[in-house]
Design an enzyme around this catalytic site. Sequence first.
Site, short mmCIF file in Angstrom:
data_model
loop_
_atom_site.label_atom_id
_atom_site.label_comp_id
_atom_site.label_asym_id
_atom_site.label_seq_id
_atom_site.Cartn_x
_atom_site.Cartn_y
_atom_site.Cartn_z
CB THR A 1 -0.90 -0.01 1.26
OG1 THR A 1 -1.52 1.25 1.39
CG2 THR A 1 -0.10 -0.29 2.53
CG ASP A 2 -1.17 4.97 -0.99
OD1 ASP A 2 -1.71 4.34 -0.05
OD2 ASP A 2 -1.78 5.80 -1.69
CD GLU A 3 -3.39 3.53 4.50
OE1 GLU A 3 -3.16 3.38 5.70
OE2 GLU A 3 -4.54 3.56 4.03
CE1 TYR B 1 -3.51 -2.63 5.70
CE2 TYR B 1 -3.28 -0.29 5.20
CZ TYR B 1 -3.38 -1.60 4.78
OH TYR B 1 -3.34 -1.90 3.43
CE LYS C 1 -0.10 -4.61 3.00
NZ LYS C 1 -0.51 -5.94 2.46
P1 NAD Z 1 -9.88 -7.24 2.11
O1 NAD Z 1 -9.90 -6.95 3.57
O2 NAD Z 1 -11.08 -6.96 1.29
O3 NAD Z 1 -9.54 -8.79 1.88
C1 NAD Z 1 -8.56 -9.45 2.62
C2 NAD Z 1 -8.71 -10.96 2.36
O4 NAD Z 1 -7.67 -11.64 3.07
C3 NAD Z 1 -10.04 -11.52 2.86
O5 NAD Z 1 -10.59 -12.38 1.90
C4 NAD Z 1 -9.65 -12.28 4.12
O6 NAD Z 1 -10.49 -13.37 4.42
C5 NAD Z 1 -8.23 -12.73 3.77
N1 NAD Z 1 -7.43 -13.01 4.97
C6 NAD Z 1 -7.29 -12.20 6.06
N2 NAD Z 1 -6.51 -12.82 6.96
C7 NAD Z 1 -6.13 -14.00 6.42
C8 NAD Z 1 -5.31 -15.07 6.87
N3 NAD Z 1 -4.74 -15.04 8.06
N4 NAD Z 1 -5.13 -16.13 6.06
C9 NAD Z 1 -5.74 -16.18 4.84
N5 NAD Z 1 -6.52 -15.21 4.37
C10 NAD Z 1 -6.71 -14.13 5.15
O7 NAD Z 1 -8.59 -6.50 1.56
P2 NAD Z 1 -8.37 -5.76 0.16
O8 NAD Z 1 -8.87 -4.39 0.26
O9 NAD Z 1 -8.82 -6.65 -0.93
O10 NAD Z 1 -6.78 -5.68 0.16
C11 NAD Z 1 -5.99 -6.75 -0.37
C12 NAD Z 1 -4.51 -6.40 -0.23
O11 NAD Z 1 -4.24 -5.19 -0.93
C13 NAD Z 1 -4.08 -6.15 1.21
O12 NAD Z 1 -2.79 -6.69 1.37
C14 NAD Z 1 -4.05 -4.64 1.34
O13 NAD Z 1 -3.09 -4.24 2.29
C15 NAD Z 1 -3.63 -4.24 -0.06
N6 NAD Z 1 -4.09 -2.91 -0.53
C16 NAD Z 1 -5.42 -2.57 -0.43
C17 NAD Z 1 -5.85 -1.34 -0.94
C18 NAD Z 1 -7.30 -0.92 -0.89
O14 NAD Z 1 -7.61 0.22 -1.26
N7 NAD Z 1 -8.23 -1.77 -0.50
C19 NAD Z 1 -4.91 -0.47 -1.52
C20 NAD Z 1 -3.57 -0.84 -1.57
C21 NAD Z 1 -3.17 -2.08 -1.09
O1 DAU Z 2 -4.16 3.96 0.50
C1 DAU Z 2 -4.39 2.59 0.38
C2 DAU Z 2 -5.25 2.12 1.53
O2 DAU Z 2 -6.57 2.59 1.29
C3 DAU Z 2 -5.24 0.62 1.72
O3 DAU Z 2 -3.94 0.19 2.04
C4 DAU Z 2 -6.21 0.18 2.81
O4 DAU Z 2 -6.28 -1.22 2.90
C5 DAU Z 2 -7.60 0.73 2.47
O5 DAU Z 2 -8.50 0.43 3.50
C6 DAU Z 2 -7.53 2.25 2.25
O6 DAU Z 2 -7.24 2.92 3.50
P1 DAU Z 2 -7.98 4.31 3.89
O7 DAU Z 2 -7.89 4.48 5.34
O8 DAU Z 2 -7.48 5.40 3.02
O9 DAU Z 2 -9.48 3.94 3.39
P2 DAU Z 2 -10.91 4.18 4.07
O10 DAU Z 2 -11.92 3.82 3.04
O11 DAU Z 2 -11.02 3.58 5.41
O12 DAU Z 2 -10.93 5.77 4.24
C7 DAU Z 2 -10.74 6.64 3.15
C8 DAU Z 2 -10.75 8.06 3.70
O13 DAU Z 2 -12.08 8.38 4.13
C9 DAU Z 2 -9.88 8.26 4.91
O14 DAU Z 2 -9.30 9.56 4.86
C10 DAU Z 2 -10.83 8.17 6.09
C11 DAU Z 2 -12.12 8.71 5.52
N1 DAU Z 2 -13.37 8.13 6.06
C12 DAU Z 2 -13.48 6.77 6.09
C13 DAU Z 2 -14.64 6.18 6.57
C14 DAU Z 2 -14.77 4.66 6.63
C15 DAU Z 2 -14.41 8.94 6.45
O15 DAU Z 2 -14.30 10.20 6.37
N2 DAU Z 2 -15.56 8.36 6.89
C16 DAU Z 2 -15.71 7.01 6.99
O16 DAU Z 2 -16.79 6.54 7.45
#
Ligand code: NAD
Ligand code: DAU
Length: 361
Positions: free
Chosen positions: A136-138, A163, A167
Site C-alpha cells: 500500500t501507499d500508506e 495497519y 504492511k
Molecule cells: P480485504 O480486507 O477486502 O480482503 C482481505 C482478504 O484476506 C479476505 O478475503 C480475508 O479473508 C483474507 N485473509 C485475512 N486474513 C487471512 C489469513 N490469516 N489467512 C488467509 N486469508 C486471510 O482487503 P483488500 O482491500 O482486498 O486488500 C488486499 C490487499 O491489498 C491487502 O494486502 C491490502 O493491504 C492491499 N491494498 C489494499 C488497498 C485498498 O484500497 N483496498 C490499496 C492498496 C493495497
Molecule cells: O491507500 C491505500 C489504503 O486505502 C489501503 O492500504 C487500505 O487497505 C484501504 O482500507 C484504504 O485505506 P484508507 O484508510 O485510506 O481507506 P478508508 O476507506 O477507510 O478511508 C478513506 C478516507 O475516508 C480516509 O481519509 C478516512 C475517511 N473516512 C473513512 C470512513 C470509513 C471517512 O471520512 N468516513 C468514513 O466513514
Amino acid sequence: MRTYLVTGGAGFIGSNYIHYMFKKYDNEIRIINVDVLTYAGNLENLKDVENRDNYTFIRADICDRDAINKIFEENDIDRVVHFAAESHVDRSIVNPEVFVQTNVLGTATMLNAAKKAWELPDGTFKEGKKFLHVSTDEVYGSLDDDPNAFFYETTPYSPHSPYSASKASSDMLVKAYMDTYKFPANITNCSNNYGPYQFPEKLIPLIINNALAGKDLPVYGDGKNVRDWLYVEDHAKAIDMVQEKGRLFETYNVGGHNEKQNIEIVKTIIDTLKEVLDDSDPRKAHLSYDLIKYVSDRKGHDRRYAIAPDKIKAEIGWEPETMFAEGIKKTIKWYFDNMDWMQNVTSGDYEKYYEKMYSNK
Ligand code: NAD
Ligand code: DAU
C-alpha cells in the site's frame, strides 16, 4: 499450464484480480485461492468462477505453516500473488495485534514456504518462479497539501497507523528475502482502490450503502484528507503486468493521479445517485447533502496520499484506464445491480456461503 497461488482471493481486490485473470487467460492458467475467510472474505464474490476446472479454493490461514507448506508440496506453484491481510485502518486502531499476526507473520510464512519449495541445492531458485507482494501507499506516511509532493518508490517509509506499520514490516521482510537470498519477488505499493465487491466498512461502499438507506454519511475531521483513487480492475491489470514485464526485485508504485478530498467523494456519490435513480424511487427523496455528518477524526489520520506512477508507466507501460467519473458510475451501478450482495454482507448472511457451497466437497 502456469499455476497461481493467490492469497486473500475472497476479499475485495483478490476477487477482482481472479476475475480479471480468468477473463484475460481463461483456460491457460490455473488459480489456487487460499483464504481463511475472515469477516472480509466472501466466497459469493467468486460465484462466477467456483465451478471452473482450473480454479481451486482452499480454506487456510496464511499463518498456518503446515497448511501452507502442504499446498506448495502438493502443487507446482509458479506464481504467488499475496493479497491476504487485515486491511482496514480503523480496525487496526482498535485491535492492532491481529494486524501484526496476519500481515507480518502471515507474510513471513508465505515467504518461507515459497523459498522452501522453489530453492535449488545451490541456493538459486527454479526458473520462472515469482512472488508478488501486494502492498500500500500508506507505508510512505502522509504528505502535506502541497500538490507537487508525491510518493516515489524511493520515498522513505514512515507508517503511522498499526495497519500501515504492519504492511511496512511485511514489505521489509520481502525486501530482506530479495537482498539476502535473491528470492524472486516484486512489491507493488498501490493507492486507494474502489469498485465491485468492496466491504462496506471502507469509505465508498459505506457512503453508497448509507445514502441509499437515508442514513448519516460520516465524514472524519474536516473532510479535506486526500486519497488517490484507482479503479480496482486497473490495479489487477497492473499486478499482472508487473509479473509479466517488471524487473525482478523491484518495487512499483501503482496509482492514478486521481486525488480527491473525502468530502468531494461523498458529494460526488450523492450527485451520481441522484442522477441515476428514477424520480419515482423512494430512495431518491431523502438524498441530499444534509445527510453529511462531520464526526470525530480518525486517530493519527494521514492527511494526503498521492502516488507518482512514473516508474510503472516508463518501464512497463501501465497507466490507469478508468477515469473517476466513469469508475464511480460503474461502481454505483454494480451496487445497484447487486443489492442482494450488499444485503448479505450487511446482515452477515454471506458468512454462511462457505458451509453451503463447500462443506460437502
Ligand atoms: P480485504 O480486507 O477486502 O480482503 C482481505 C482478504 O484476506 C479476505 O478475503 C480475508 O479473508 C483474507 N485473509 C485475512 N486474513 C487471512 C489469513 N490469516 N489467512 C488467509 N486469508 C486471510 O482487503 P483488500 O482491500 O482486498 O486488500 C488486499 C490487499 O491489498 C491487502 O494486502 C491490502 O493491504 C492491499 N491494498 C489494499 C488497498 C485498498 O484500497 N483496498 C490499496 C492498496 C493495497
Ligand atoms: O491507500 C491505500 C489504503 O486505502 C489501503 O492500504 C487500505 O487497505 C484501504 O482500507 C484504504 O485505506 P484508507 O484508510 O485510506 O481507506 P478508508 O476507506 O477507510 O478511508 C478513506 C478516507 O475516508 C480516509 O481519509 C478516512 C475517511 N473516512 C473513512 C470512513 C470509513 C471517512 O471520512 N468516513 C468514513 O466513514
